[in-house]
Design a protein around this motif. Structure first.
Motif, mmCIF file in Angstrom:
data_model
loop_
_atom_site.group_PDB
_atom_site.id
_atom_site.type_symbol
_atom_site.label_atom_id
_atom_site.label_comp_id
_atom_site.label_asym_id
_atom_site.label_seq_id
_atom_site.Cartn_x
_atom_site.Cartn_y
_atom_site.Cartn_z
ATOM 1 N N SER A 8 0.802 -1.254 0.080
ATOM 2 C CA SER A 8 0.022 0.126 -0.032
ATOM 3 C C SER A 8 0.858 1.420 0.120
ATOM 4 O O SER A 8 0.578 2.221 0.699
ATOM 5 N N SER A 9 1.863 1.262 -0.682
ATOM 6 C CA SER A 9 3.135 2.238 -0.455
ATOM 7 C C SER A 9 2.521 3.477 -1.344
ATOM 8 O O SER A 9 3.018 4.648 -1.127
ATOM 9 N N CYS A 10 1.828 3.420 -2.240
ATOM 10 C CA CYS A 10 1.447 4.414 -3.165
ATOM 11 C C CYS A 10 -0.085 4.383 -3.625
ATOM 12 O O CYS A 10 -0.909 4.540 -3.007
ATOM 13 N N ASP A 11 -0.147 4.161 -4.937
ATOM 14 C CA ASP A 11 -1.554 4.111 -5.549
ATOM 15 C C ASP A 11 -2.153 2.834 -5.791
ATOM 16 O O ASP A 11 -3.116 2.723 -6.758
ATOM 17 N N GLU A 12 -1.545 1.891 -5.546
ATOM 18 C CA GLU A 12 -1.793 0.377 -5.684
ATOM 19 C C GLU A 12 -2.106 -0.346 -4.595
ATOM 20 O O GLU A 12 -1.314 -0.257 -3.709
ATOM 21 N N THR A 13 -3.316 -0.874 -4.507
ATOM 22 C CA THR A 13 -3.472 -1.757 -3.148
ATOM 23 C C THR A 13 -3.376 -3.221 -3.717
ATOM 24 O O THR A 13 -3.979 -3.699 -4.506
ATOM 25 N N GLY A 14 -2.317 -3.710 -2.844
ATOM 26 C CA GLY A 14 -2.161 -5.296 -3.354
ATOM 27 C C GLY A 14 -2.098 -6.277 -2.368
ATOM 28 O O GLY A 14 -1.554 -6.016 -1.309
ATOM 29 N N VAL A 15 -3.065 -7.476 -2.313
ATOM 30 C CA VAL A 15 -2.732 -8.254 -1.441
ATOM 31 C C VAL A 15 -2.468 -9.648 -2.107
ATOM 32 O O VAL A 15 -3.345 -10.096 -3.288
ATOM 33 N N ALA A 16 -1.657 -10.327 -1.563
ATOM 34 C CA ALA A 16 -1.087 -11.798 -2.509
ATOM 35 C C ALA A 16 -0.987 -12.865 -1.365
ATOM 36 O O ALA A 16 -0.778 -12.740 -0.290
ATOM 37 N N LEU A 17 -1.121 -14.039 -1.765
ATOM 38 C CA LEU A 17 -0.720 -15.183 -0.948
ATOM 39 C C LEU A 17 0.352 -16.102 -1.438
ATOM 40 O O LEU A 17 0.424 -16.498 -2.587
ATOM 41 N N TYR A 18 1.507 -16.322 -1.000
ATOM 42 C CA TYR A 18 2.743 -16.727 -1.373
ATOM 43 C C TYR A 18 2.979 -18.176 -0.225
ATOM 44 O O TYR A 18 3.364 -18.000 0.793
ATOM 45 N N ASP A 19 2.914 -19.393 -1.042
ATOM 46 C CA ASP A 19 3.212 -20.313 -0.171
ATOM 47 C C ASP A 19 4.465 -21.047 -0.580
ATOM 48 O O ASP A 19 4.744 -21.201 -1.525
ATOM 49 N N THR A 20 5.275 -21.154 0.644
ATOM 50 C CA THR A 20 6.668 -21.439 0.283
ATOM 51 C C THR A 20 6.858 -22.876 -0.340
ATOM 52 O O THR A 20 7.961 -23.345 -0.992
ATOM 53 N N ALA A 21 5.754 -23.845 -0.374
ATOM 54 C CA ALA A 21 5.772 -25.091 -1.132
ATOM 55 C C ALA A 21 5.173 -25.049 -2.638
ATOM 56 O O ALA A 21 5.645 -25.766 -3.367
ATOM 57 N N THR A 31 -5.986 -0.929 -8.533
ATOM 58 C CA THR A 31 -5.192 0.352 -8.851
ATOM 59 C C THR A 31 -6.239 1.576 -8.848
ATOM 60 O O THR A 31 -7.299 1.584 -9.171
ATOM 61 N N GLN A 32 -5.593 2.553 -8.229
ATOM 62 C CA GLN A 32 -6.202 3.895 -7.624
ATOM 63 C C GLN A 32 -6.161 4.665 -8.951
ATOM 64 O O GLN A 32 -6.593 6.144 -8.995
ATOM 65 N N MET A 33 -5.624 4.380 -10.038
ATOM 66 C CA MET A 33 -5.372 5.291 -11.256
ATOM 67 C C MET A 33 -6.654 6.323 -11.544
ATOM 68 O O MET A 33 -6.154 7.628 -11.951
ATOM 69 N N ALA A 34 -7.536 5.616 -11.847
ATOM 70 C CA ALA A 34 -8.668 6.454 -12.301
ATOM 71 C C ALA A 34 -9.135 7.524 -11.313
ATOM 72 O O ALA A 34 -9.424 8.586 -11.477
ATOM 73 N N MET A 35 -8.981 7.214 -10.057
ATOM 74 C CA MET A 35 -9.298 8.289 -8.839
ATOM 75 C C MET A 35 -8.380 9.373 -9.066
ATOM 76 O O MET A 35 -8.862 10.245 -8.730
ATOM 77 N N HIS A 36 -7.074 9.112 -9.219
ATOM 78 C CA HIS A 36 -6.076 10.277 -9.152
ATOM 79 C C HIS A 36 -6.137 10.767 -10.401
ATOM 80 O O HIS A 36 -5.533 12.077 -10.318
#
Ligand code: KG4
Ligand code: ZN
Length: 357
Positions: A8-21, A31-36
């Motif tokens: 959430s550092s700038c204008d994109e909210t990203g949520v992901a799941l990484y499984d080490t296996a 993306t908030q591009m349209a809003m900004h």
């Protein structure tokens, strides 16, 4: 281990799941591009509010995509910096609250380390050590990467970042925000031989770069063109400017990347960050050859790019970097954010393996 990553550092909210296996099993982005866009740039207050609005629904969508539930999460990684203070706090508060509720640790992640390691999410992973060319909206840096957390800054832009130069130039050409990607699309329609912009610091003996003078040259060209065309900037001229601007930036980045490979003696180049999505950069670096000595024959360089959707900001790279940094997981005290945070301040991460897949 299943790591939830929050960006959430700038204008994109990203949520992901990484499984080490199993690798990346969920990846959601808003993306908030349209809003900004109507303001011509990112409005920090609006960005923070929108992150807050999106984080829970994106997490639920991500869990659904991966076919897992909250209880399966082993750790929550989040971008601690650098970035916009308020936007970072939205992600940090959410990650800490969720981890607290689940009784799991949080892993603070450096945003640029996320970018730097994102090529490791590709099917074909780069071998260590490598030179990384980090080209985002806020940074243009060449790094020697010897392991997770073992980064040496080789050179960087002394003024504007390459992505910033793309965005500012796009703005003065009248393109809507965010202009970098649009400029590169228009460059496809332009002729390469009409304008010739300077390649700042191309022949300097170090690995420093400079991009702010380039937009001034573009500005002068735009003003002259408008004067000659009754105030108008014809599409064909604009496209030719886009082409020449992009060629100039890419030439500098490719020359400095080649010099970094010569200086380090490394044979692998990894490109990361939003400008890594640029078609011309991909094409040029894909054909990069370097001489190991003045008389040697040019050798091809092996170049790795993150998968296209992972070039710009995303949660996947944060989940992945978090998984590589599980030994830095904390149960408390990771709430603070670091809007300004040089990548070189990150300490080496013990014996953490580079690839957990
Ligand atoms: O890495 P990123 O998503 O965010 C930062 O951490 O800064 O990079 C965003 C930057 C913006 O400046 C954007 O204009 C640029 O990457 N960008 C591009 C392209 N796609 C995104 N620049 C040139 N060509 C592209 N295709
Ligand atoms: Zn970024």
């Amino acid at each position: 281990m299943l790591v939830l990553g929050i960006e959430s550092s700038c204008d994109e909210t990203g949520v992901a799941l990484y499984d080490t296996a199993r690798g990346l099993i969920g990846n959601q982005l808003h993306t908030q591009m349209a809003m900004h866009a109507e303001y011509g740039g990112v409005v920090p207050e609006l960005a923070s509010r929108d992150h807050i609005r999106r984080l829970v629904p994106l997490t639920e969508a991500c869990l659904k995509e991966a076919g897992v539930s909250y209880g399966d999460i082993d750790a929550v990684a989040f971008t601690q910096g650098p970035g916009l203070g308020g936007a970072l706090l939205a992600g940090s508060s959410y990650a800490n609250a969720l981890a607290f509720a689940l009784g799991k640790p949080v892993v603070p992640v450096h945003h640029l380390e996320g970018h730097l390691l994102s090529p490791l999410l590709a099917d074909e992973q780069p071998p260590l050590p490598f030179v990384a060319l980090l080209v985002s909206g806020g940074h243009t840096q060449l790094m020697a990467v010897r392991g997770i957390g073992d980064y040496t800054l080789l050179g960087e832009s002394v003024d504007d970042a390459a992505g910033e130069a793309f965005d500012k130039t796009a703005k003065l050409l009248g393109l809507p925000y965010p202009g970098g990607a649009r400029l590169s699309e228009l460059a496809k329609l332009g002729r390469p031989d009409v304008f010739n912009f300077p390649r700042p610091m191309l022949h300097s003996h170090d690995l420093q770069m400079s991009f702010s003078g380039l937009k001034t040259s573009v500005l002068t060209t735009v003003q002259k063109t408008r004067e000659a065309h009754g105030g108008e900037l014809p599409d064909s001229v604009r496209n030719n400017i886009c082409r020449a601007f992009q060629d100039a930036v890419v030439d500098v980045l490719a020359a400095k990347a080649a010099k970094a490979l010569q200086q380090t003696g490394f044979g692998t180049l990894v490109v990361a960050g939003g400008v890594g999505a640029n078609w011309k950069l991909r094409e040029t670096l894909g054909k990069l050859h370097i001489r190991r000595s003045p008389r040697a024959k040019p050798e091809p360089v092996k170049v790795y790019f993150p998968p296209l959707p992972l070039c710009t900001d995303n949660g996947a790279m944060i989940a992945f970097a978090g998984a590589m940094r599980l030994d830095g997981a904390q149960t408390a005290g990771a709430f603070n954010v670091r809007p300004r945070w040089p990548l070189t301040e990150i300490v080496r991460s013990g014996d953490t393996p580079v690839s957990a897949v």
